[in-house]
Scaffold this active site. Structure first.
Site, PDB file in Angstrom:
ATOM      1  N   CYS A  47       0.872  -1.182   0.000  1.00  0.00           N
ATOM      2  CA  CYS A  47       0.000   0.000   0.000  1.00  0.00           C
ATOM      3  C   CYS A  47       0.910   1.234   0.000  1.00  0.00           C
ATOM      4  CB  CYS A  47      -0.875  -0.057   1.247  1.00  0.00           C
ATOM      5  SG  CYS A  47      -1.720   1.475   1.642  1.00  0.00           S
ATOM      6  N   HIS A  48       0.373   2.364  -0.427  1.00  0.00           N
ATOM      7  CA  HIS A  48       1.194   3.577  -0.492  1.00  0.00           C
ATOM      8  C   HIS A  48       1.819   3.978   0.828  1.00  0.00           C
ATOM      9  CE1 HIS A  48       0.452   5.235  -4.614  1.00  0.00           C
ATOM     10  NE2 HIS A  48       1.720   5.358  -4.365  1.00  0.00           N
ATOM     11  N   THR A  49       1.119   3.704   1.920  1.00  0.00           N
ATOM     12  CA  THR A  49       1.633   4.104   3.235  1.00  0.00           C
ATOM     13  C   THR A  49       2.950   3.382   3.551  1.00  0.00           C
ATOM     14  OG1 THR A  49      -0.685   4.242   3.809  1.00  0.00           O
ATOM     15  CG2 THR A  49       0.863   4.547   5.598  1.00  0.00           C
ATOM     16  N   HIS A  69       1.184  -3.867   6.048  1.00  0.00           N
ATOM     17  CA  HIS A  69       0.008  -3.782   6.931  1.00  0.00           C
ATOM     18  C   HIS A  69      -1.265  -4.281   6.257  1.00  0.00           C
ATOM     19  CE1 HIS A  69       0.037  -0.032   4.698  1.00  0.00           C
ATOM     20  NE2 HIS A  69      -1.266   0.016   4.876  1.00  0.00           N
ATOM     21  N   GLU A  70      -1.220  -4.534   4.937  1.00  0.00           N
ATOM     22  CA  GLU A  70      -2.416  -5.049   4.255  1.00  0.00           C
ATOM     23  C   GLU A  70      -2.158  -6.544   4.078  1.00  0.00           C
ATOM     24  OE1 GLU A  70      -4.280  -2.043   1.244  1.00  0.00           O
ATOM     25  OE2 GLU A  70      -3.857  -3.873   0.152  1.00  0.00           O
ATOM     26  N   CYS A  99      -9.824  -1.375  20.890  1.00  0.00           N
ATOM     27  CA  CYS A  99      -9.648  -2.020  22.195  1.00  0.00           C
ATOM     28  C   CYS A  99     -10.989  -2.452  22.784  1.00  0.00           C
ATOM     29  CB  CYS A  99      -8.909  -1.091  23.151  1.00  0.00           C
ATOM     30  SG  CYS A  99      -9.928   0.260  23.797  1.00  0.00           S
ATOM     31  N   CYS A 102     -12.336   1.877  25.310  1.00  0.00           N
ATOM     32  CA  CYS A 102     -12.126   3.323  25.469  1.00  0.00           C
ATOM     33  C   CYS A 102     -13.381   4.089  25.015  1.00  0.00           C
ATOM     34  CB  CYS A 102     -10.897   3.750  24.674  1.00  0.00           C
ATOM     35  SG  CYS A 102     -11.165   3.788  22.902  1.00  0.00           S
ATOM     36  N   CYS A 105     -14.084   3.584  21.286  1.00  0.00           N
ATOM     37  CA  CYS A 105     -14.599   2.265  20.931  1.00  0.00           C
ATOM     38  C   CYS A 105     -16.039   2.099  21.423  1.00  0.00           C
ATOM     39  CB  CYS A 105     -13.701   1.176  21.509  1.00  0.00           C
ATOM     40  SG  CYS A 105     -12.135   1.049  20.625  1.00  0.00           S
ATOM     41  N   CYS A 113      -9.781   4.631  18.180  1.00  0.00           N
ATOM     42  CA  CYS A 113      -9.434   4.020  19.471  1.00  0.00           C
ATOM     43  C   CYS A 113      -8.285   4.756  20.177  1.00  0.00           C
ATOM     44  CB  CYS A 113      -9.048   2.561  19.233  1.00  0.00           C
ATOM     45  SG  CYS A 113      -8.479   1.704  20.694  1.00  0.00           S
ATOM     46  N   ARG A 117      -4.955   3.425  18.265  1.00  0.00           N
ATOM     47  CA  ARG A 117      -5.001   4.270  17.071  1.00  0.00           C
ATOM     48  C   ARG A 117      -3.620   4.240  16.392  1.00  0.00           C
ATOM     49  NH1 ARG A 117      -6.754  10.425  18.092  1.00  0.00           N
ATOM     50  NH2 ARG A 117      -8.405   9.293  19.171  1.00  0.00           N
ATOM     51  N   CYS A 177      -6.915  -2.577   4.349  1.00  0.00           N
ATOM     52  CA  CYS A 177      -6.556  -1.141   4.399  1.00  0.00           C
ATOM     53  C   CYS A 177      -7.286  -0.320   3.343  1.00  0.00           C
ATOM     54  CB  CYS A 177      -5.049  -0.939   4.335  1.00  0.00           C
ATOM     55  SG  CYS A 177      -4.610   0.806   4.273  1.00  0.00           S
ATOM     56  N   ARG A 372      -3.431  -3.146  -7.034  1.00  0.00           N
ATOM     57  CA  ARG A 372      -2.837  -3.840  -5.900  1.00  0.00           C
ATOM     58  C   ARG A 372      -2.032  -5.054  -6.382  1.00  0.00           C
ATOM     59  NH1 ARG A 372      -2.795  -0.078  -2.975  1.00  0.00           N
ATOM     60  NH2 ARG A 372      -3.787   0.070  -0.913  1.00  0.00           N
TER      61      ARG A 372
HETATM   62  P1  NAD Z   1      -2.798   6.873  -5.388  1.00  0.00           P
HETATM   63  O1  NAD Z   1      -1.535   7.650  -5.432  1.00  0.00           O
HETATM   64  O2  NAD Z   1      -2.838   5.504  -5.962  1.00  0.00           O
HETATM   65  O3  NAD Z   1      -3.971   7.688  -6.090  1.00  0.00           O
HETATM   66  C1  NAD Z   1      -4.104   9.087  -6.014  1.00  0.00           C
HETATM   67  C2  NAD Z   1      -4.671   9.592  -7.343  1.00  0.00           C
HETATM   68  O4  NAD Z   1      -4.940  11.000  -7.191  1.00  0.00           O
HETATM   69  C3  NAD Z   1      -3.721   9.446  -8.538  1.00  0.00           C
HETATM   70  O5  NAD Z   1      -4.378   8.767  -9.592  1.00  0.00           O
HETATM   71  C4  NAD Z   1      -3.391  10.911  -8.903  1.00  0.00           C
HETATM   72  O6  NAD Z   1      -3.205  11.095 -10.307  1.00  0.00           O
HETATM   73  C5  NAD Z   1      -4.610  11.654  -8.403  1.00  0.00           C
HETATM   74  N1  NAD Z   1      -4.385  13.081  -8.093  1.00  0.00           N
HETATM   75  C6  NAD Z   1      -3.336  13.637  -7.457  1.00  0.00           C
HETATM   76  N2  NAD Z   1      -3.499  14.971  -7.336  1.00  0.00           N
HETATM   77  C7  NAD Z   1      -4.690  15.263  -7.906  1.00  0.00           C
HETATM   78  C8  NAD Z   1      -5.416  16.463  -8.104  1.00  0.00           C
HETATM   79  N3  NAD Z   1      -4.944  17.647  -7.691  1.00  0.00           N
HETATM   80  N4  NAD Z   1      -6.611  16.403  -8.741  1.00  0.00           N
HETATM   81  C9  NAD Z   1      -7.097  15.210  -9.168  1.00  0.00           C
HETATM   82  N5  NAD Z   1      -6.445  14.031  -9.014  1.00  0.00           N
HETATM   83  C10 NAD Z   1      -5.254  14.061  -8.403  1.00  0.00           C
HETATM   84  O7  NAD Z   1      -3.197   6.858  -3.823  1.00  0.00           O
HETATM   85  P2  NAD Z   1      -4.175   5.872  -3.015  1.00  0.00           P
HETATM   86  O8  NAD Z   1      -3.415   4.681  -2.514  1.00  0.00           O
HETATM   87  O9  NAD Z   1      -5.425   5.652  -3.773  1.00  0.00           O
HETATM   88  O10 NAD Z   1      -4.455   6.797  -1.720  1.00  0.00           O
HETATM   89  C11 NAD Z   1      -5.141   8.029  -1.870  1.00  0.00           C
HETATM   90  C12 NAD Z   1      -4.992   8.866  -0.599  1.00  0.00           C
HETATM   91  O11 NAD Z   1      -5.663   8.256   0.513  1.00  0.00           O
HETATM   92  C13 NAD Z   1      -3.543   9.039  -0.125  1.00  0.00           C
HETATM   93  O12 NAD Z   1      -3.364  10.388   0.291  1.00  0.00           O
HETATM   94  C14 NAD Z   1      -3.440   8.096   1.056  1.00  0.00           C
HETATM   95  O13 NAD Z   1      -2.412   8.487   1.951  1.00  0.00           O
HETATM   96  C15 NAD Z   1      -4.828   8.263   1.642  1.00  0.00           C
HETATM   97  N6  NAD Z   1      -5.270   7.230   2.603  1.00  0.00           N
HETATM   98  C16 NAD Z   1      -6.049   7.661   3.650  1.00  0.00           C
HETATM   99  C17 NAD Z   1      -6.547   6.761   4.586  1.00  0.00           C
HETATM  100  C18 NAD Z   1      -7.447   7.235   5.697  1.00  0.00           C
HETATM  101  O14 NAD Z   1      -7.747   6.430   6.589  1.00  0.00           O
HETATM  102  N7  NAD Z   1      -7.903   8.490   5.696  1.00  0.00           N
HETATM  103  C19 NAD Z   1      -6.237   5.383   4.448  1.00  0.00           C
HETATM  104  C20 NAD Z   1      -5.469   4.945   3.338  1.00  0.00           C
HETATM  105  C21 NAD Z   1      -4.997   5.891   2.426  1.00  0.00           C
HETATM  106 ZN    ZN Z   2     -10.361   1.786  21.963  1.00  0.00          ZN
END
Ligand code: NAD
Ligand code: ZN
Length: 379
Positions: A47-49, A69-70, A99, A102, A105, A113, A117, A177, A372
């Site tokens: 995953c990206h993270t 993590h995935e 948990c 808390c 939760c 959590c 968290r 994830c 993926r």
């Molecule tokens: P990704 O990089 O695969 O996809 C992002 C897409 O956004 C790309 O296709 C890119 O071209 C496009 N993009 C970038 N800037 C843009 C703009 N200004 N206008 C339009 N499109 C634009 O990323 P992903 O794995 O799909 O994750 C997306 C986001 O979600 C990331 O920031 C990630 O960190 C976040 N995320 C958040 C949580 C959460 O719990 N809130 C969980 C997982 C991931």
């Molecule tokens: Zn909790």
């Protein structure tokens, strides 16, 4: 269980330094302590993270570390006090826990959590502040409490979701994830009414899952917004009906969307992490009822600017973490959506590599290829 209570020697992909290819090493995995479980990981995905913290640009470098993590796996043994899961149970690890005790939760509205968290800087177990991984007695650090790039890993019991043992782990592992995050952002937070119009900003794995969620919720028009047009063809499989590339227009994308929708979309879900896209996602919703949901993780110095009139005109802005799903309570139900064929998971899986070739998954992500990549732990 022959291995319970003993150290297990197994293979793990260790990141010794930021940005350097992972190397497969033999590690020692200590037995789970109180409220912990040891899991035999069968499938994991990138995953990206993981990449973000492996690159460690502007992040606290914690090395040597085992990322991942995935994933999906089977409980090998459990520590003292663990009653919710037992050896043999099929589980999905989750980077943020539940948990069950808390205030968060106990609240029906939160999944943040207090105890478990996400903490991206911590490389040790919360119970005793130590790592369960070592090589020649030297600790190898954990990542977000999961470290799934290892044949065996130790997690807090609050960070594993017990799922239907019939569910194929090589498919449902991706639900732990990104896919659940996007799906939940739509169905739990944006909640598009039937027949509504939804804009999805960013068509990566998270945005495509948000589109899928909008489709499941019954939205009739799903407008994908991305700067990368190569995403558009693929996005049709996830329910996107129309596309907008902001680069193709000489006016703000908010106006383009307002023109297409008679004044604004009913819901929007931002999945880019880009601050401009976040502002656009808010300003493109219809006055009176429009709701925008932010999912992307912004740059640490980002600031959200918009005219307060946009709120007075009855637009709502929300944000969500892990799609508002409670990991242990809700994730098993997301797996059931797949089992009932209401949610397709296969179309998110575009690549697969054996564990020995895990660095290929990093290369694919760097090139922006596919959605993926499953990493198979079997030999
Ligand atoms: P990704 O990089 O695969 O996809 C992002 C897409 O956004 C790309 O296709 C890119 O071209 C496009 N993009 C970038 N800037 C843009 C703009 N200004 N206008 C339009 N499109 C634009 O990323 P992903 O794995 O799909 O994750 C997306 C986001 O979600 C990331 O920031 C990630 O960190 C976040 N995320 C958040 C949580 C959460 O719990 N809130 C969980 C997982 C991931
Ligand atoms: Zn909790």
């Amino acid at each position: 269980m022959a291995t319970a209570g003993k150290v297990i020697k197994c293979k793990a992909a260790v990141a010794w330094e930021a940005g350097k290819p992972l190397s497969i090493e033999e590690v020692e995995v200590a037995p789970p302590q109180a409220m912990e479980v040891r899991v035999n990981i069968l499938y994991t995905s990138l995953c990206h993270t993981d990449v973000y913290f492996w690159e460690a640009k502007g992040q606290t470098p914690v090395f040597p570390r085992i990322f991942g993590h995935e994933a999906g796996g089977i409980i090998e043994s459990v520590g003292e006090g663990v009653t919710d899961v037992a050896p043999g149970d099929h589980v999905l690890p989750v980077f943020t826990g539940e948990c069950k005790e808390c205030p968060h939760c106990k609240s029906a509205e939160s999944n943040m959590c207090d105890l478990l968290r996400i903490n991206t800087d911590r490389g040790v177990m919360i119970g005793d502040g130590k790592s369960r991984f070592s090589i020649n007695g030297k600790p190898i650090y954990h990542f977000v409490g999961t470290s799934t790039f290892s044949e065996y890993t130790v997690m807090h019991v609050g960070c594993v979701a017990k799922i239907n043992p019939e569910a194929p782990l090589d498919k449902v592992c991706v639900l732990s994830c990104g896919i659940s995050t996007g799906l939940g952002a739509s169905i739990n937070v944006a909640k598009p009414p039937k027949g509504s119009t939804v804009a999805i900003f960013g068509l990566g794995a998270v945005g495509l899952a948000a589109a899928e969620g909008a489709r499941i919720a019954g939205a009739s028009r799903i407008i994908g917004v991305d700067l990368n047009p190569s995403r558009f063809e693929e996005a049709k499989k996830f329910g996107c009906t129309e596309f907008v590339n902001p680069k193709d227009h000489n006016k703000p994308v908010q106006e383009v969307l307002a023109d297409m929708t008679n004044g604004g979309v009913d819901r929007s879900v931002e999945c880019t992490g880009n601050i401009n896209a976040m502002i656009q996602a808010f300003e493109c919703v219809h006055d009176g009822w429009g709701v925008a949901v932010l999912v992307g993780v912004p740059h640490k110095d980002a600031e959200f600017k918009t005219h307060p009139m946009n709120f007075l005109n009855e637009r709502t802005l929300k944000g969500t973490f892990f799609g508002n799903f409670k990991p242990r309570t809700d994730l098993p139900n997301v797996v059931e959506l797949y089992m009932k064929k209401e949610l397709e998971v296969e179309k998110f899986i575009t690549h697969s590599v054996p564990f020995s070739e895990i660095n290929k998954a990093f290369d694919l992500m760097a090139k922006g290829e596919g959605i993926r990549c499953i990493i198979r732990m079997e030999h």
